[in-house]
Scaffold this active site. Structure first.
Site, PDB file in Angstrom:
ATOM      1  NE  ARG A 106      -0.573  10.374  10.362  1.00 33.07           N
ATOM      2  CZ  ARG A 106      -0.838   9.303   9.591  1.00 33.07           C
ATOM      3  NH1 ARG A 106      -2.054   8.792   9.573  1.00 33.07           N
ATOM      4  NH2 ARG A 106       0.096   8.786   8.818  1.00 33.07           N
ATOM      5  CE  LYS A 126      -1.688   1.667   4.032  1.00 30.43           C
ATOM      6  NZ  LYS A 126      -1.407   3.094   4.259  1.00 30.43           N
ATOM      7  CG  ASN A 127       2.300   2.603   3.523  1.00 35.03           C
ATOM      8  OD1 ASN A 127       1.128   2.902   3.255  1.00 35.03           O
ATOM      9  ND2 ASN A 127       2.700   2.327   4.743  1.00 35.03           N
ATOM     10  CB  CYS A 167      -4.616   5.961  10.879  1.00 30.14           C
ATOM     11  SG  CYS A 167      -5.057   4.506   9.915  1.00 30.14           S
ATOM     12  NE  ARG A 216      -7.268   4.378   5.133  1.00 33.10           N
ATOM     13  CZ  ARG A 216      -6.297   4.872   5.893  1.00 33.10           C
ATOM     14  NH1 ARG A 216      -6.423   4.887   7.201  1.00 33.10           N
ATOM     15  NH2 ARG A 216      -5.187   5.341   5.351  1.00 33.10           N
ATOM     16  CG  ASP A 272       3.150   1.541   9.480  1.00 37.51           C
ATOM     17  OD1 ASP A 272       3.427   1.732   8.292  1.00 37.51           O
ATOM     18  OD2 ASP A 272       2.752   2.450  10.241  1.00 37.51           O
TER      19      ASP A 272
HETATM   20  C1  EPZ Z   1       3.958   7.005   6.317  1.00 37.95           C
HETATM   21  O1  EPZ Z   1       3.125   7.995   6.885  1.00 37.95           O
HETATM   22  C2  EPZ Z   1       3.104   5.757   6.216  1.00 37.95           C
HETATM   23  N1  EPZ Z   1       1.958   6.020   5.352  1.00 37.95           N
HETATM   24  C3  EPZ Z   1       2.609   5.354   7.597  1.00 37.95           C
HETATM   25  O2  EPZ Z   1       1.892   4.124   7.460  1.00 37.95           O
HETATM   26  C4  EPZ Z   1       3.820   5.116   8.495  1.00 37.95           C
HETATM   27  O3  EPZ Z   1       3.371   4.819   9.798  1.00 37.95           O
HETATM   28  C5  EPZ Z   1       4.703   6.374   8.513  1.00 37.95           C
HETATM   29  O4  EPZ Z   1       5.084   6.723   7.166  1.00 37.95           O
HETATM   30  C6  EPZ Z   1       5.976   6.174   9.314  1.00 37.95           C
HETATM   31  O5  EPZ Z   1       6.696   5.101   8.790  1.00 37.95           O
HETATM   32  C7  EPZ Z   1       2.130   5.980   4.009  1.00 37.95           C
HETATM   33  O6  EPZ Z   1       3.226   5.762   3.511  1.00 37.95           O
HETATM   34  C8  EPZ Z   1       0.909   6.180   3.182  1.00 37.95           C
HETATM   35  P1  EPZ Z   1       5.833  10.539   8.399  1.00 37.95           P
HETATM   36  P2  EPZ Z   1       3.600   9.554   6.912  1.00 37.95           P
HETATM   37  O7  EPZ Z   1       5.636  11.750   7.577  1.00 37.95           O
HETATM   38  O8  EPZ Z   1       4.272   9.877   5.628  1.00 37.95           O
HETATM   39  C9  EPZ Z   1       5.459  13.657  11.906  1.00 37.95           C
HETATM   40  C10 EPZ Z   1       0.076   2.668   7.664  1.00 37.95           C
HETATM   41  O9  EPZ Z   1      -0.399   2.099   8.650  1.00 37.95           O
HETATM   42  N2  EPZ Z   1       5.381  14.636  10.813  1.00 37.95           N
HETATM   43  O10 EPZ Z   1       7.136   9.805   8.329  1.00 37.95           O
HETATM   44  O11 EPZ Z   1       2.463  10.368   7.356  1.00 37.95           O
HETATM   45  C11 EPZ Z   1       4.202  12.807  11.971  1.00 37.95           C
HETATM   46  O12 EPZ Z   1       3.192  13.472  12.706  1.00 37.95           O
HETATM   47  C12 EPZ Z   1       0.482   4.117   7.762  1.00 37.95           C
HETATM   48  O13 EPZ Z   1       0.291   2.104   6.556  1.00 37.95           O
HETATM   49  C13 EPZ Z   1       5.365  15.999  11.128  1.00 37.95           C
HETATM   50  O14 EPZ Z   1       5.424  16.382  12.297  1.00 37.95           O
HETATM   51  O15 EPZ Z   1       4.689   9.477   8.069  1.00 37.95           O
HETATM   52  C14 EPZ Z   1       4.688  11.565  12.653  1.00 37.95           C
HETATM   53  O16 EPZ Z   1       4.736  11.788  14.040  1.00 37.95           O
HETATM   54  C15 EPZ Z   1       0.154   4.723   9.114  1.00 37.95           C
HETATM   55  N3  EPZ Z   1       5.270  16.906  10.122  1.00 37.95           N
HETATM   56  C16 EPZ Z   1       6.109  11.407  12.119  1.00 37.95           C
HETATM   57  O17 EPZ Z   1       6.498  12.699  11.655  1.00 37.95           O
HETATM   58  C17 EPZ Z   1       5.209  16.517   8.804  1.00 37.95           C
HETATM   59  O18 EPZ Z   1       5.137  17.394   7.918  1.00 37.95           O
HETATM   60  C18 EPZ Z   1       6.209  10.400  10.983  1.00 37.95           C
HETATM   61  O19 EPZ Z   1       5.465  10.899   9.907  1.00 37.95           O
HETATM   62  C19 EPZ Z   1       5.224  15.145   8.504  1.00 37.95           C
HETATM   63  C20 EPZ Z   1       5.316  14.224   9.525  1.00 37.95           C
END
Ligand code: EPZ
Length: 418
Positions: free
Chosen positions: A121, A22-23, A116, A397, A305
């Site tokens: 986020r 998915k990701n 989610c 999802r 995850d």
């Molecule tokens: C990706 O989400 C994945 N989703 C998530 O998988 C996964 O948990 C996550 O990466 C971490 O590995 C997809 O790829 C579609 P991040 P993403 O930006 O891109 C903070 C699943 O279950 N952050 O690395 O949203 C954020 O709040 C999903 O398949 C900011 O503060 O993850 C979080 O605490 C859930 N500001 C941390 O960084 C930003 O602009 C990680 O977020 C962006 C992120």
């Protein structure tokens, strides 16, 4: 309201194919906007997040169709740079379209994404990175209007290795004709898959999987044919099925390297792990051992995850375990459902303490989010008696017909309702 009905307590044995990631699929679908030629994308999972991404592509004017796990996208006639709020709210990955729309149209009008409920986020790292590359951004409420009238160029250093922000930068800059370096980039395997897809389209990107990604000037982006990597989190889910229920599960197409640290955790919990050509086998006899402490970290650390999945396994372990969640501020939502099954779990801030119980007992529970829902399914499969899981839309999802995969491994599980 659709539910999963599980009659638990059975061992899981057999082999199943691992779905496409998915990701990896979601940013790759966004990348198809970067050319007006046809992109043929194989091993795309048939899940609702992919359906939402296809809806966004169509909303922008592209043709997109998923047929037997192959998506064909043709973005010849893009007629809009806007994603309506209703579509943005369906998933977090909708924000990934921002970079691609900007690269294609020069402007973009989106909203803060959904996804989610794992805590705050924000998308500040996304927006700060785009601004650093010369994109002008105006926010009003949760509306975001961007304009990239100057060619992007320069270097970006992210304050945190955000997966989505790394992908957004790659999508914006892949075909921009200028050199861009991304420091402190996220290193997840899905980013390597996106790099490979973009390079199949004619980009010249290297370094994905490390903390420095170089996007070099390249020619025009063209159509391509590509096969998406296996879903490491789905594979880990079924591996945890063997760990919590006992049995032997062979995961066809699983990439052991992408699951390294989860497999190490399962081995320390007493599982046997066998990696052969193109498959990973996880076997478990008896009760899992407790794990004193596991901490989630950006890749290659223990993936957030997979945290709910291992949390479920540890509820029946022989002893006390602790999990520290360092990526999301609220990712223990699944513990209420597991507690209803009899698990002894105490969440306190980023720490979750688990006292293993000999058995769990079936109950009615509701999935709080995608991976939390998978954790409840694992608990129900191990529990004696009947477990009914509501909120299956969360699970759908990210998992292709999860009940069929577990049933193929011998579970007594079915989907009821529409
Ligand atoms: C990706 O989400 C994945 N989703 C998530 O998988 C996964 O948990 C996550 O990466 C971490 O590995 C997809 O790829 C579609 P991040 P993403 O930006 O891109 C903070 C699943 O279950 N952050 O690395 O949203 C954020 O709040 C999903 O398949 C900011 O503060 O993850 C979080 O605490 C859930 N500001 C941390 O960084 C930003 O602009 C990680 O977020 C962006 C992120």
């Amino acid at each position: 309201m659709c539910k999963l009905i599980i009659n638990g307590g059975r061992r899981l044995c057999g082999e199943i194919p691992v779905q496409g990631s998915k990701n990896a699929a979601l940013p790759i679908l966004a990348a198809a906007l970067l050319t007006d030629e046809e992109c043929i994308i194989h091993n795309c999972p048939d899940i609702t997040d992919v359906a939402a991404a296809i809806e966004i592509l169509r909303q922008l004017g592209a043709e997109a169709e998923l047929e037997a796990n192959t998506v064909i996208v043709c973005a010849r006639n893009i007629c809009s740079d806007k994603i309506p709020k209703s579509l943005m709210g369906k998933m977090r990955s909708s924000v990934m379209f921002l970079g691609a729309i900007l690269a294609r149209c020069g402007t973009a009008s989106v909203y803060s994404p959904g996804g989610c409920n794992l805590g705050d986020r924000p998308i500040d790292i996304h927006l700060r990175s785009l601004r650093k590359l010369g994109v002008r951004i105006v926010r009003s409420g949760d509306g975001i209007v961007c304009c990239a009238d100057e060619p992007v160029s320069g270097d970006v250093t992210m304050l945190y290795p955000s997966v989505g922000a790394t992908e957004n930068i790659m999508l914006l800059c892949a075909g921009c004709g200028r050199g861009v370096r991304v420091y402190n980039a996220a290193r997840e395997p899905e980013i390597v898959d996106l790099q490979n897809f973009l390079n199949f389209m004619g980009a010249d990107i290297c370094g994905a999987g490390t903390e420095l990604i170089r996007i070099n000037p390249s020619g025009n982006m063209h159509g391509c044919e590509y096969t998406i990597m296996p879903d490491r989190v789905a594979a880990a889910t079924y591996a945890c099925g063997a760990a919590i229920c006992g049995g032997r599960v062979r995961l066809l197409g699983a990439e052991a390297e992408h699951m390294r640290i989860m497999l190490a955790a399962l081995e320390s919990a007493g599982c046997d792990v066998l990696k052969d050509e193109g498959a990973v086998t996880v076997a478990m006899e008896g009760r899992p051992r407790a794990i004193e402490m596991i901490k989630t970290l950006p890749y290659p650390g223990f993936p957030t995850d997979m945290q709910p999945l291992l949390g479920a396994v540890l509820t029946v372990a022989d002893g006390d375990s602790e999990i520290r969640e360092t990526i999301f501020s609220r990712r223990f939502g699944y513990t209420c459902g597991l507690a209803a099954l009899g698990a002894d779990m105490r969440a306190d801030g980023c720490s979750l303490k688990i006292r293993g119980r000999q058995t769990l007992t079936g109950a009615d529970v509701t999935a709080p989010d995608l991976r939390g829902g998978a954790a409840l399914a694992l608990g129900g499969l191990a529990a004696h008696g009947i477990t009914r899981i509501g909120g299956v839309c969360h699970i759908d999802r990210g998992y292709e017909r999860i009940e069929e995969s577990f049933a193929a491994l011998g579970a007594d599980i079915m989907r009821c309702g529409d």
